[in-house]
Design a protein around this motif. Structure first.
Motif, PDB file in Angstrom:
ATOM      1  N   GLU A 175       0.812  -1.222   0.000  1.00 30.05           N
ATOM      2  CA  GLU A 175       0.000   0.000   0.000  1.00 30.05           C
ATOM      3  C   GLU A 175       0.839   1.264   0.000  1.00 30.05           C
ATOM      4  O   GLU A 175       0.721   2.115  -0.888  1.00 30.05           O
ATOM      5  CB  GLU A 175      -0.899   0.022   1.243  1.00 30.05           C
ATOM      6  CG  GLU A 175      -2.243  -0.628   1.105  1.00 30.05           C
ATOM      7  CD  GLU A 175      -3.143  -0.216   2.251  1.00 30.05           C
ATOM      8  OE1 GLU A 175      -3.644   0.931   2.217  1.00 30.05           O
ATOM      9  OE2 GLU A 175      -3.338  -1.029   3.172  1.00 30.05           O
ATOM     10  N   THR A 176       1.674   1.397   1.031  1.00 31.96           N
ATOM     11  CA  THR A 176       2.383   2.662   1.253  1.00 31.96           C
ATOM     12  C   THR A 176       3.348   3.011   0.133  1.00 31.96           C
ATOM     13  O   THR A 176       3.306   4.131  -0.397  1.00 31.96           O
ATOM     14  CB  THR A 176       3.115   2.631   2.607  1.00 31.96           C
ATOM     15  OG1 THR A 176       2.162   2.358   3.645  1.00 31.96           O
ATOM     16  CG2 THR A 176       3.797   3.962   2.886  1.00 31.96           C
ATOM     17  N   PRO A 177       4.249   2.105  -0.280  1.00 29.65           N
ATOM     18  CA  PRO A 177       5.201   2.487  -1.338  1.00 29.65           C
ATOM     19  C   PRO A 177       4.528   2.878  -2.644  1.00 29.65           C
ATOM     20  O   PRO A 177       4.915   3.868  -3.279  1.00 29.65           O
ATOM     21  CB  PRO A 177       6.057   1.228  -1.503  1.00 29.65           C
ATOM     22  CG  PRO A 177       5.885   0.454  -0.247  1.00 29.65           C
ATOM     23  CD  PRO A 177       4.494   0.736   0.206  1.00 29.65           C
ATOM     24  N   LEU A 178       3.516   2.118  -3.068  1.00 29.41           N
ATOM     25  CA  LEU A 178       2.899   2.391  -4.360  1.00 29.41           C
ATOM     26  C   LEU A 178       1.984   3.609  -4.310  1.00 29.41           C
ATOM     27  O   LEU A 178       1.821   4.305  -5.320  1.00 29.41           O
ATOM     28  CB  LEU A 178       2.128   1.166  -4.833  1.00 29.41           C
ATOM     29  CG  LEU A 178       3.017  -0.040  -5.191  1.00 29.41           C
ATOM     30  CD1 LEU A 178       2.181  -1.246  -5.548  1.00 29.41           C
ATOM     31  CD2 LEU A 178       3.961   0.307  -6.342  1.00 29.41           C
ATOM     32  N   ARG A 179       1.392   3.896  -3.156  1.00 29.81           N
ATOM     33  CA  ARG A 179       0.549   5.082  -3.058  1.00 29.81           C
ATOM     34  C   ARG A 179       1.389   6.355  -3.096  1.00 29.81           C
ATOM     35  O   ARG A 179       0.952   7.387  -3.614  1.00 29.81           O
ATOM     36  CB  ARG A 179      -0.284   5.030  -1.774  1.00 29.81           C
ATOM     37  CG  ARG A 179      -1.324   6.126  -1.698  1.00 29.81           C
ATOM     38  CD  ARG A 179      -2.286   5.945  -0.551  1.00 29.81           C
ATOM     39  NE  ARG A 179      -1.680   6.160   0.739  1.00 29.81           N
ATOM     40  CZ  ARG A 179      -1.567   5.244   1.683  1.00 29.81           C
ATOM     41  NH1 ARG A 179      -2.002   4.023   1.472  1.00 29.81           N
ATOM     42  NH2 ARG A 179      -1.010   5.526   2.838  1.00 29.81           N
ATOM     43  N   ARG A 180       2.579   6.284  -2.532  1.00 30.11           N
ATOM     44  CA  ARG A 180       3.430   7.476  -2.452  1.00 30.11           C
ATOM     45  C   ARG A 180       4.305   7.679  -3.685  1.00 30.11           C
ATOM     46  O   ARG A 180       4.927   8.724  -3.833  1.00 30.11           O
ATOM     47  CB  ARG A 180       4.320   7.381  -1.215  1.00 30.11           C
ATOM     48  CG  ARG A 180       3.538   7.475   0.096  1.00 30.11           C
ATOM     49  CD  ARG A 180       4.450   7.339   1.285  1.00 30.11           C
ATOM     50  NE  ARG A 180       3.724   7.505   2.540  1.00 30.11           N
ATOM     51  CZ  ARG A 180       4.266   7.356   3.742  1.00 30.11           C
ATOM     52  NH1 ARG A 180       5.549   7.010   3.850  1.00 30.11           N
ATOM     53  NH2 ARG A 180       3.536   7.518   4.831  1.00 30.11           N
ATOM     54  N   ARG A 181       4.342   6.691  -4.558  1.00 28.85           N
ATOM     55  CA  ARG A 181       5.196   6.825  -5.742  1.00 28.85           C
ATOM     56  C   ARG A 181       4.659   7.911  -6.656  1.00 28.85           C
ATOM     57  O   ARG A 181       3.479   7.931  -6.999  1.00 28.85           O
ATOM     58  CB  ARG A 181       5.246   5.496  -6.490  1.00 28.85           C
ATOM     59  CG  ARG A 181       6.286   5.463  -7.588  1.00 28.85           C
ATOM     60  CD  ARG A 181       6.330   4.080  -8.212  1.00 28.85           C
ATOM     61  NE  ARG A 181       7.365   3.999  -9.232  1.00 28.85           N
ATOM     62  CZ  ARG A 181       7.571   2.954 -10.011  1.00 28.85           C
ATOM     63  NH1 ARG A 181       6.806   1.875  -9.857  1.00 28.85           N
ATOM     64  NH2 ARG A 181       8.527   2.953 -10.918  1.00 28.85           N
ATOM     65  N   VAL A 182       5.534   8.845  -7.048  1.00 31.08           N
ATOM     66  CA  VAL A 182       5.122   9.993  -7.859  1.00 31.08           C
ATOM     67  C   VAL A 182       5.328   9.677  -9.342  1.00 31.08           C
ATOM     68  O   VAL A 182       6.442   9.434  -9.791  1.00 31.08           O
ATOM     69  CB  VAL A 182       5.914  11.260  -7.477  1.00 31.08           C
ATOM     70  CG1 VAL A 182       5.486  12.433  -8.368  1.00 31.08           C
ATOM     71  CG2 VAL A 182       5.728  11.591  -6.009  1.00 31.08           C
ATOM     72  N   LEU A 183       4.224   9.674 -10.081  1.00 33.60           N
ATOM     73  CA  LEU A 183       4.247   9.438 -11.521  1.00 33.60           C
ATOM     74  C   LEU A 183       3.200  10.325 -12.177  1.00 33.60           C
ATOM     75  O   LEU A 183       2.234  10.739 -11.527  1.00 33.60           O
ATOM     76  CB  LEU A 183       3.931   7.971 -11.840  1.00 33.60           C
ATOM     77  CG  LEU A 183       4.979   6.912 -11.474  1.00 33.60           C
ATOM     78  CD1 LEU A 183       4.393   5.520 -11.664  1.00 33.60           C
ATOM     79  CD2 LEU A 183       6.238   7.075 -12.329  1.00 33.60           C
ATOM     80  N   PRO A 184       3.357  10.646 -13.459  1.00 32.62           N
ATOM     81  CA  PRO A 184       2.312  11.402 -14.161  1.00 32.62           C
ATOM     82  C   PRO A 184       0.978  10.657 -14.105  1.00 32.62           C
ATOM     83  O   PRO A 184       0.937   9.426 -14.131  1.00 32.62           O
ATOM     84  CB  PRO A 184       2.844  11.500 -15.596  1.00 32.62           C
ATOM     85  CG  PRO A 184       4.322  11.311 -15.464  1.00 32.62           C
ATOM     86  CD  PRO A 184       4.522  10.386 -14.321  1.00 32.62           C
ATOM     87  N   GLN A 185      -0.115  11.407 -14.034  1.00 34.76           N
ATOM     88  CA  GLN A 185      -1.435  10.796 -13.909  1.00 34.76           C
ATOM     89  C   GLN A 185      -1.741   9.840 -15.051  1.00 34.76           C
ATOM     90  O   GLN A 185      -2.284   8.750 -14.835  1.00 34.76           O
ATOM     91  CB  GLN A 185      -2.497  11.885 -13.843  1.00 34.76           C
ATOM     92  CG  GLN A 185      -2.410  12.735 -12.591  1.00 34.76           C
ATOM     93  CD  GLN A 185      -3.284  13.966 -12.679  1.00 34.76           C
ATOM     94  OE1 GLN A 185      -4.035  14.125 -13.639  1.00 34.76           O
ATOM     95  NE2 GLN A 185      -3.188  14.836 -11.686  1.00 34.76           N
ATOM     96  N   SER A 186      -1.411  10.235 -16.247  1.00 30.47           N
ATOM     97  CA  SER A 186      -1.690   9.369 -17.396  1.00 30.47           C
ATOM     98  C   SER A 186      -0.918   8.059 -17.291  1.00 30.47           C
ATOM     99  O   SER A 186      -1.437   6.986 -17.635  1.00 30.47           O
ATOM    100  CB  SER A 186      -1.326  10.087 -18.697  1.00 30.47           C
ATOM    101  OG  SER A 186       0.055  10.457 -18.702  1.00 30.47           O
ATOM    102  N   THR A 187       0.305   8.145 -16.793  1.00 31.21           N
ATOM    103  CA  THR A 187       1.112   6.935 -16.617  1.00 31.21           C
ATOM    104  C   THR A 187       0.491   6.013 -15.583  1.00 31.21           C
ATOM    105  O   THR A 187       0.410   4.795 -15.766  1.00 31.21           O
ATOM    106  CB  THR A 187       2.547   7.302 -16.194  1.00 31.21           C
ATOM    107  OG1 THR A 187       3.125   8.159 -17.171  1.00 31.21           O
ATOM    108  CG2 THR A 187       3.399   6.050 -16.043  1.00 31.21           C
ATOM    109  N   VAL A 188       0.041   6.617 -14.474  1.00 26.86           N
ATOM    110  CA  VAL A 188      -0.598   5.835 -13.418  1.00 26.86           C
ATOM    111  C   VAL A 188      -1.821   5.107 -13.960  1.00 26.86           C
ATOM    112  O   VAL A 188      -1.997   3.898 -13.747  1.00 26.86           O
ATOM    113  CB  VAL A 188      -0.995   6.742 -12.235  1.00 26.86           C
ATOM    114  CG1 VAL A 188      -1.869   5.975 -11.231  1.00 26.86           C
ATOM    115  CG2 VAL A 188       0.242   7.285 -11.542  1.00 26.86           C
ATOM    116  N   LEU A 189      -2.682   5.825 -14.663  1.00 29.79           N
ATOM    117  CA  LEU A 189      -3.916   5.234 -15.160  1.00 29.79           C
ATOM    118  C   LEU A 189      -3.648   4.130 -16.179  1.00 29.79           C
ATOM    119  O   LEU A 189      -4.277   3.062 -16.131  1.00 29.79           O
ATOM    120  CB  LEU A 189      -4.804   6.320 -15.769  1.00 29.79           C
ATOM    121  CG  LEU A 189      -5.377   7.332 -14.768  1.00 29.79           C
ATOM    122  CD1 LEU A 189      -6.114   8.441 -15.497  1.00 29.79           C
ATOM    123  CD2 LEU A 189      -6.316   6.636 -13.777  1.00 29.79           C
TER     124      LEU A 189
END
Length: 652
Positions: free
Chosen positions: A344-358
């Protein structure tokens, strides 16, 4: 579900430790309830606490950004994906692996089906629909806990659209509109509780008001420029009273109450009031205590992981059950901490562009959904089983396909061409009854063929072969009428066919001993009288009547016990959880008080056949041999079982 709906406080909102404390109460209530520990019979209200928190956090977040003209669907769903999907998809992937090693084909097929539904936010709809006649009981659904996740995810899809539309119009304030919609949702829940309680429990329209009252509280605070905070003596008294109400609901509510209905008002309103008293001692010192905060932070992972572990304990723990509830609590708590810390914690805090995340999460979702579809469409991958378990599982699957069995919602004879074929000049034997009759029909068909006769199978789920009478089923208001209409068609068909000389009546008679039998005009009768009238009707039409005693039923699941004994990992887990693995094949059947009633009808010129003769010796009955499985569940025969149960039946 997403306990609390988002990050610890919600996007753009000051962190509220007391809300994590409320999450802790909610998740502990649910987990302790499912562990069947004493003192928390109403722990199921924890879900309602979560709903209010989600509405408060997510509703406030959307309204705040919408008012500022800064709301972005891409940003919102990227945050939702980061919050919800890592732990959930990890759980599903691990469950697939465990399932391939330890679950029977029927269990694995169910896991595949429920995984697909939950991945696409529809598990609450699946559980509302029930999944079919042979669907497992609720505590045998591997992903039952995801029903609330479905409610929340559907809320996340619809609420932003509704709220942004409300912000664009001027004739009604968004706050008043959400209040009105919430009241309508609650009213709909009350109405549906009377006619379709399962719909009121599982579906968003009748649960939306619980999230709505949380959103109303958040929007009211934002609209006035300051979060709602009932302080002073009034706030202190309110906080104490509401915390007591939550404890009372958890400790006093019983699973048998009509829920949600009026009862859900106490925990939801108490939760709303506690959110509105952030500066009180209760909120700061108790709900905001570091230990409560920590449990609240891991609540999502704990909620996700507890049910699958409890489920595995139930199905592989043997007939006497598995590990004690306290051990399960400890195991699932540790798993929740690991999930929260490393997923939960590492992946929630990882900073990536929104389009990349989606895009990345969309790909992962599809990758996890595909195995679920394969497991479901393949029937649980019977090919992975060693012989003879594979042949046994295939026999059970064939039996449950029931091509002649009319399902719930239908009053028509099914597959007439296949199940009511022409006798080609030969006499016919007709089998009338419910799913028990459908299951034993394979054996009757073989016995009839031995006498040069063909067989017609006219059966319907939960619909006994009683002319003019049926029983009602909770959640299926149309079943009573459908059953009577179906049997009228079946008996009329039998009467009109001169080639049908013999009629076999079979059914789950024990069930009919315990439910009211009524006609279309409300007249009531007993099983004995209804069967006597039915037999007399058939004899008046010149038919020979063969009445079958019901087959032995078992409290345990012969299919799971037999197939499971051929899965090495399942055997190991059973040893760990139960201490030993029993030798399966014979067991004492459940008591059946209907046997005397059925036997009494044999004096009216009816031929009586008792499957116990072939399946039972003394106090025990066979449900399997080394190479054959006789039951597909605790009460329905396989094809092999039907052959064994009818061997020697004279249909001349």
């Amino acid at each position: 579900m997403t306990p609390g709906g988002g990050a610890a406080a919600g996007h753009g909102m000051t962190y509220r430790p007391d809300i994590d404390g409320l999450r802790a109460i909610a998740v502990a209530a649910v987990v302790f309830y499912h562990a069947a520990l004493p003192g928390m019979p109403g722990g199921f209200v924890g879900v309602d606490i979560f709903f209010v928190i989600s509405g408060f956090l997510i509703g406030g977040q959307i309204y705040r950004e919408g008012m500022a003209g800064a709301f972005s669907y891409a940003s919102f769903y990227a945050r939702r994906a980061r919050r919800i999907l890592p732990a959930f998809l990890t759980l599903i992937a691990i469950f697939y692996v465990v399932g391939l090693l330890a679950l029977t084909p029927l269990e694995l097929k169910e896991l595949g089906k429920e995984s697909l539904a939950s991945i696409f936010a529809a598990s609450n709809v699946l559980f509302y629909l029930g999944g079919g006649y042979f669907a497992p009981d609720a505590d045998r659904n591997p992903l039952l806990m995801t029903w609330s996740l479905g409610v929340e995810e559907q809320f996340y899809i619809l609420f932003p659209i509704i709220l942004l539309l409300l912000l664009k119009q001027r004739w009604l304030s968004p706050l008043r509109a959400i209040v009105i919609l919430s009241v309508l949702s609650f009213a709909g829940s009350l109405v549906l509780m009377e006619v379709k309680p399962t719909a009121a429990f599982y579906l968003l329209p009748t649960r939306a008001w619980e999230l709505g009252i949380g959103a109303v509280l958040a929007i009211a605070g934002i609209a006035r420029g300051q979060a709602v905070d009932v302080a002073g003596r009034v706030g202190a008294g309110l906080a104490v009273a509401c915390l007591a109400v939550l404890v009372l609901a958890i400790a006093a509510y019983q699973p048998s109450i009509a829920f949600p209905g009026w009862y859900v008002l106490l925990p939801t309103l108490a939760t709303t009031a506690l959110i509105a008293t952030p500066s009180t001692v209760i909120n700061r010192r108790i709900l905001g205590h570091p230990a409560m905060q920590f449990v609240g932070k891991i609540s999502y992972s704990w909620y996700l992981w507890h049910w699958p572990v409890f489920y595995l304990n139930r199905i592989v723990g043997g007939p006497e059950g598995g590990l004690h509830g306290l051990i399960l609590l400890a195991v699932t708590f540790v798993m929740a901490v690991l999930s929260w810390r490393f997923v939960e914690t590492p992946l929630r805090r990882r900073v990536l562009p929104q389009s990349t995340v989606l895009w990345r999460y969309a790909c992962v979702v599809i990758a996890v959904a595909v195995p679920g579809w394969l497991l479901y469409s393949s029937g649980g991958w019977i090919g992975r089983l060693p012989e003879p378990a594979g042949a046994m599982a295939l026999d059970a699957r064939t039996a449950q396909e029931g091509v002649c069995l009319a399902r719930y919602g239908s009053a028509e004879l099914r597959n007439i061409e296949t199940c009511m074929s022409s006798a080609d000049g030969r006499t016919m034997v007709a089998v009338l009854g419910d799913s028990h009759a459908d299951a034993i029909a394979a054996g009757i068909r073989e016995q009839a063929a031995g006498f040069g006769q063909k067989t017609a199978v006219l059966t319907k789920s939960s619909c006994a072969p009683l002319l003019g009478y049926a029983f009602s089923i909770d959640g299926r208001p149309e079943h009573h009428r459908e059953c009577i209409a179906y049997q009228a068609r079946a008996f009329d068909t039998v009467a009109r066919r001169a080639d049908i000389r013999t009629v076999v009546l079979a059914g789950y008679w024990q069930q009919l001993q315990n439910v009211p039998l009524t006609g279309l005009r409300g007249e009531t009768t007993t099983l004995e009288k209804a069967l006597h009238q039915t037999v007399a009707h058939l004899q008046a039409k010149g038919k020979k009547v063969v009445l079958l005693q019901d087959v032995p039923s078992f409290g345990s699941d012969p299919y799971a016990l037999t197939i499971g004994s051929h899965l090495p990992v399942r055997v190991v887990l059973t040893k760990l959880m139960a201490g030993e693995v029993s030798q399966y094949g014979n067991a004492a059947p459940d008591p059946d008080s209907s046997r005397a009633v059925i036997a009494g009808l044999a004096t009216t010129g009816v031929t009586l056949w008792d499957p116990h003769r072939a399946l039972c010796t003394g106090a025990t009955c066979r449900f399997a041999t080394d190479r054959e499985l006789f039951y597909s569940d605790g009460q329905h025969l396989t094809v092999s079982g039907a052959r064994a149960a009818t061997r020697g039946l004279n249909l001349r």
